[in-house]
Design an enzyme around this catalytic site. Structure first.
Site, short mmCIF file in Angstrom:
data_model
loop_
_atom_site.label_atom_id
_atom_site.label_comp_id
_atom_site.label_asym_id
_atom_site.label_seq_id
_atom_site.Cartn_x
_atom_site.Cartn_y
_atom_site.Cartn_z
N LYS A 61 -22.22 16.69 -29.36
CA LYS A 61 -21.60 15.36 -29.26
C LYS A 61 -22.03 14.46 -30.42
O LYS A 61 -21.20 13.85 -31.09
CB LYS A 61 -21.99 14.69 -27.94
CG LYS A 61 -21.60 13.23 -27.87
CD LYS A 61 -22.04 12.57 -26.57
CE LYS A 61 -23.41 11.96 -26.59
NZ LYS A 61 -23.53 10.61 -27.14
N ASN A 62 -23.34 14.37 -30.63
CA ASN A 62 -23.82 13.38 -31.59
C ASN A 62 -23.57 13.78 -33.04
O ASN A 62 -23.68 12.95 -33.95
CB ASN A 62 -25.29 13.04 -31.33
CG ASN A 62 -25.44 12.21 -30.05
OD1 ASN A 62 -24.45 11.66 -29.54
ND2 ASN A 62 -26.64 12.16 -29.52
N ASP A 66 -33.38 12.06 -25.63
CA ASP A 66 -32.18 12.34 -24.83
C ASP A 66 -32.43 13.43 -23.78
O ASP A 66 -31.54 13.74 -22.99
CB ASP A 66 -31.01 12.72 -25.74
CG ASP A 66 -30.54 11.54 -26.57
OD1 ASP A 66 -30.90 10.39 -26.25
OD2 ASP A 66 -29.81 11.76 -27.57
N ARG A 92 -29.78 -2.19 -28.21
CA ARG A 92 -29.60 -1.22 -29.31
C ARG A 92 -29.21 -1.94 -30.59
O ARG A 92 -28.04 -2.13 -30.90
CB ARG A 92 -28.57 -0.16 -28.89
CG ARG A 92 -29.10 0.65 -27.70
CD ARG A 92 -28.16 1.72 -27.25
NE ARG A 92 -28.07 2.83 -28.19
CZ ARG A 92 -27.29 3.89 -27.98
NH1 ARG A 92 -26.55 3.96 -26.89
NH2 ARG A 92 -27.25 4.86 -28.86
N CYS A 150 -23.67 3.76 -24.04
CA CYS A 150 -24.75 3.75 -23.05
C CYS A 150 -25.69 2.58 -23.35
O CYS A 150 -26.16 2.42 -24.47
CB CYS A 150 -25.53 5.06 -23.08
SG CYS A 150 -24.63 6.43 -22.33
N ARG A 161 -18.87 11.52 -20.60
CA ARG A 161 -18.88 11.15 -22.02
C ARG A 161 -19.43 12.30 -22.86
O ARG A 161 -19.10 12.40 -24.03
CB ARG A 161 -19.87 10.00 -22.29
CG ARG A 161 -19.72 8.75 -21.58
CD ARG A 161 -20.85 7.85 -22.01
NE ARG A 161 -20.52 7.39 -23.33
CZ ARG A 161 -20.03 6.19 -23.57
NH1 ARG A 161 -19.90 5.34 -22.60
NH2 ARG A 161 -19.70 5.84 -24.77
C1 EPZ Z 1 -28.73 8.14 -31.50
O1 EPZ Z 1 -28.63 6.78 -31.19
C2 EPZ Z 1 -28.06 8.89 -30.38
N1 EPZ Z 1 -26.67 8.47 -30.30
C3 EPZ Z 1 -28.78 8.63 -29.07
O2 EPZ Z 1 -28.22 9.50 -28.10
C4 EPZ Z 1 -30.27 8.97 -29.22
O3 EPZ Z 1 -30.96 8.56 -28.06
C5 EPZ Z 1 -30.88 8.29 -30.43
O4 EPZ Z 1 -30.09 8.56 -31.61
C6 EPZ Z 1 -32.29 8.75 -30.72
O5 EPZ Z 1 -32.32 10.14 -30.93
C7 EPZ Z 1 -25.79 8.99 -31.13
O6 EPZ Z 1 -26.08 9.82 -31.97
C8 EPZ Z 1 -24.38 8.54 -30.98
P1 EPZ Z 1 -31.58 5.35 -33.30
P2 EPZ Z 1 -28.95 5.68 -32.29
O7 EPZ Z 1 -30.99 4.41 -34.28
O8 EPZ Z 1 -28.59 6.22 -33.61
C9 EPZ Z 1 -34.47 1.52 -33.28
C10 EPZ Z 1 -27.25 10.11 -26.08
O9 EPZ Z 1 -27.64 10.06 -24.90
N2 EPZ Z 1 -33.47 0.90 -34.18
O10 EPZ Z 1 -32.15 6.62 -33.81
O11 EPZ Z 1 -28.34 4.41 -31.86
C11 EPZ Z 1 -33.96 1.61 -31.85
O12 EPZ Z 1 -34.19 0.40 -31.15
C12 EPZ Z 1 -27.48 8.95 -27.01
O13 EPZ Z 1 -26.61 11.07 -26.55
C13 EPZ Z 1 -33.74 -0.31 -34.76
O14 EPZ Z 1 -34.79 -0.90 -34.54
O15 EPZ Z 1 -30.53 5.62 -32.15
C14 EPZ Z 1 -34.73 2.79 -31.32
O16 EPZ Z 1 -35.97 2.36 -30.84
C15 EPZ Z 1 -28.10 7.80 -26.32
N3 EPZ Z 1 -32.77 -0.85 -35.56
C16 EPZ Z 1 -34.95 3.67 -32.54
O17 EPZ Z 1 -34.67 2.86 -33.67
C17 EPZ Z 1 -31.60 -0.23 -35.84
O18 EPZ Z 1 -30.80 -0.77 -36.62
C18 EPZ Z 1 -34.09 4.91 -32.63
O19 EPZ Z 1 -32.71 4.56 -32.52
C19 EPZ Z 1 -31.35 1.00 -35.24
C20 EPZ Z 1 -32.30 1.56 -34.41
#
Ligand code: EPZ
Length: 435
Positions: free
Chosen positions: A27-28, A313, A130, A125, A405
């Site tokens: 998916k991702n 995840d 986020r 989600c 989803r």
């Molecule tokens: C991706 O989300 C995945 N979604 C998420 O999977 C997954 O949980 C996450 O990566 C972590 O592996 C998709 O790929 C569509 P991040 P993403 O930016 O990219 C902080 C699922 O269930 N952060 O890696 O949105 C944030 O708060 C979903 O399949 C900032 O501070 O996650 C978090 O603590 C849910 N500022 C950390 O980074 C930003 O601008 C990691 O988030 C962005 C993120």
């Protein structure tokens, strides 16, 4: 009184799982690769797409933008996307964009193609706040002006140029968006503290298949040399690490002996290691893992981390699993610090879990019983399934749209393994909402 027709999953727990299950495309990876096609000047064929709602939604968004999307051979896991009809950097289908988080990849893709982007606020989600500040930091580093409005994000530029982008937090989404924005921008972009998840590597491989010059994906530093044009290609998406991990956790929870095929075992290493700690046997083959759990399930400690650490995840599914393991486990969430909102649902099933900040203390001694629970988000819903398969009695899971989803044909796949799980349509009135 208002009535709504809804579907729920009903699981009669306690059946061991046996047989073989094949894993769908990731998916991702898919939700980033599909928007990446916007950058291309020719049609692309994408294979091994998972048949899930998030993929249908992002394809629908591209169609709304002017792309032509055709299924090949009547199979929705193989589509041809012709992006040549996309003439505007403005995305207008607010409802569809608001339905999924990954629609933010359109920001990077449109900025990279047109030098501007206007994209409605994305949804998805919502287990946590986020932020997208790191995405914006990346776009600004390349020379874009960014405006975050309550209902949309607007990016514009006079001339984008390759630049160094140094993230202070490892972010999957920001790394992907930086890659999308940079591949067609003149000059050299270096992304430091890049995320290393398998889907980062998959996006880089896809971009390179279209003629991009991306090196280092899968390490902390990704180096991109901008190219003027991208050409069409045929690309097959990697298997879904988290779907595979969810079936691995399900077998460990319910007991049994299942071979999970179509996977890359190296992507599952951190999950395999933790499952072995619980007394579950995991055998690795070239493109399969066999999971066997006949004896008792033992407690273990888990700490989520960016790849190659244990994936966030998989955290809810593991808490569900450890809720019927002998002894006390400690699960520390280090990516999304408040990702425990599903815990009260597990408590309805008898789980003994105490939350303390970013740590859940799980005592699995008493085991689980069936209950009526909700899928609060995608992985929370997967956790309810894992718990329901292990529990004594009947578990009813509502709000299953979240599960759909991200999990292709989950009822069919689990039923084929011997689970007693079915989809039931019911009518809910506004008088009997069960929180
Ligand atoms: C991706 O989300 C995945 N979604 C998420 O999977 C997954 O949980 C996450 O990566 C972590 O592996 C998709 O790929 C569509 P991040 P993403 O930016 O990219 C902080 C699922 O269930 N952060 O890696 O949105 C944030 O708060 C979903 O399949 C900032 O501070 O996650 C978090 O603590 C849910 N500022 C950390 O980074 C930003 O601008 C990691 O988030 C962005 C993120």
């Amino acid at each position: 009184m208002e009535c709504t027709i809804l579907d729920k999953f009903v699981i009669n727990g306690g059946h061991k799982l046996y047989g073989t299950v094949n894993i769908s495309g990731a998916k991702n990876a898919a939700v980033a690769i599909i928007p990446a096609v916007v950058l291309c000047d020719e049609p692309c064929i994408i294979e091994n797409l998972p048949k899930i709602r998030d993929v249908s939604v992002i394809l629908e968004i591209l169609k709304n933008m002017g792309a032509k999307v055709t299924r090949i051979g009547g199979d929705s896991s193989r589509v041809k996307i012709d992006p040549r009809g996309i003439k505007s950097y403005r995305v207008t289908c607010e409802r569809l964009v608001g339905d999924m988080r990954a629609s933010y990849y359109l920001l990077g893709a449109l900025l990279g193609k047109f030098g501007s982007a206007v994209v409605p606020a994305s949804g998805g989600c919502s287990f946590c706040d986020r932020p997208i500040d790191l995405h914006i930091k990346a776009f600004r580093s390349l020379g874009a002006k960014c405006e975050l409005l309550p209902d949309r994000v607007e990016l514009s530029s006079e001339k984008l140029m390759g630049h160094n982008i140094d993230f202070d937090v490892v972010s999957v989404g920001a790394t992907m968006n930086a890659m999308l924005a940079a591949v067609r921008v003149p000059g050299r972009t270096v992304i430091a503290r890049a995320a290393k998840e398998p889907h980062i590597v998959d996006l880089a491989n896809f971009l390179n298949s279209m003629g991009a010059n991306v090196k280092g994906a899968g390490t902390d530093v990704i180096k991109i040399k901008g190219v003027e044009k991208l050409h069409g290609c045929t690309y097959s998406i990697i298997p879904d690490q988290i779907e595979a991990g969810t079936y691995m956790a399900a077998v460990a929870a319910a007991g049994g002996d299942v071979t999970i095929t179509g996977v890359i075992p190296e992507h599952l290493e951190s999950i395999t290691t933790k499952l072995r700690d619980t007394g579950t046997t995991v055998e690795e083959f070239d493109e399969a893992v066999r999971v066997i759990r006949e004896g008792p399930l033992y407690s273990c400690n888990v700490k989520t981390m960016p790849h190659p650490g244990f994936p966030t995840d998989m955290q809810p599914q593991f808490v569900a699993l450890l809720s019927s393991a002998q002894g006390k486990s400690r699960v520390m969430e280090c990516v999304w610090e408040t990702r425990f909102s599903y815990v009260p649902q597990l408590r309805k099933m008898g789980a003994d879990i105490i939350e303390n900040g970013n740590t859940a203390h799980v005592d699995g001694t008493t085991g689980l019983h069936g209950a009526k629970v909700r899928a609060l988000d995608l992985r929370a819903g997967a956790a309810m399934i894992v718990a329901g398969l292990a529990a004594k009695g009947v578990t009813e899971i509502s709000d299953i749209r979240y599960i759909e989803r991200g999990y292709e044909e989950i009822i069919e796949k689990l039923t084929a393994l011997g689970a007693d799980i079915r989809r039931v349509t019911y009518v809910e009135s506004n008088e009997d909402v069960d929180l």
